[in-house]
Design a protein around this motif. Structure first.
Motif, short mmCIF file in Angstrom:
data_model
loop_
_atom_site.label_atom_id
_atom_site.label_comp_id
_atom_site.label_asym_id
_atom_site.label_seq_id
_atom_site.Cartn_x
_atom_site.Cartn_y
_atom_site.Cartn_z
N ARG A 4 -5.53 1.41 -1.09
CA ARG A 4 -4.70 0.25 -0.75
C ARG A 4 -4.10 0.36 0.64
O ARG A 4 -3.21 -0.39 0.99
N ALA A 7 -6.30 -2.64 2.69
CA ALA A 7 -6.39 -3.96 2.05
C ALA A 7 -5.54 -3.97 0.79
O ALA A 7 -5.54 -3.03 0.02
N LYS A 8 -4.80 -5.04 0.62
CA LYS A 8 -3.92 -5.15 -0.54
C LYS A 8 -4.59 -5.81 -1.74
O LYS A 8 -4.11 -5.72 -2.84
N ALA A 9 -5.71 -6.45 -1.51
CA ALA A 9 -6.40 -7.17 -2.58
C ALA A 9 -7.03 -6.18 -3.56
O ALA A 9 -7.75 -5.26 -3.14
N PRO A 10 -6.79 -6.34 -4.85
CA PRO A 10 -7.39 -5.43 -5.83
C PRO A 10 -8.92 -5.44 -5.80
O PRO A 10 -9.55 -4.42 -6.03
#
Length: 111
Positions: A4, A7-10
């Motif tokens: 993470r 990028a914060k997107a799962p």
């Protein structure tokens, strides 16, 4: 959760995990390829590593991804491009290293 940082997107982290689980067991082939190319370049045989790496790591990857993604349209198919090309190039380098007459090549240089 690991992955993470950038990028914060799962979903991005999920793709990273898929990619690493696919290639992690094959990094020894990448290390061998780089070592073999170093030996060959150091011995003055730089055309072999250049041609092999361009052919497999660039050309074959493009062909593989273009064809394979149409047959199996999942992200993991793309991830397999790395282990496949590392394997093929390692095989070519191994064969070249084993088949080269190092003794007589050295004698020609020193004569």
């Amino acid at each position: 959760m690991a992955g993470r940082i950038f990028a914060k997107a799962p979903k991005a982290a999920e793709f990273g995990v898929i990619q690493e689980r696919t290639v992690c067991l094959f990094y020894f082939l990448l290390a061998f390829s780089h070592s073999a190319t170093g030996v060959l370049r150091g011995c003055g045989k730089s055309v072999i590593p250049m041609a092999t790496m361009l052919g497999f790591w660039c050309g074959f990857r493009i062909v593989y991804v273009t064809i394979a993604i149409r047959i199996v349209p999942v992200f993991k198919t793309i991830c397999w491009a790395y282990p496949i090309t590392w394997s093929l190039s390692s095989l070519v380098f191994l064969l070249f290293l084993l088949k080269t007459d190092w003794t007589h090549s050295y004698e020609k240089i020193t004569a």
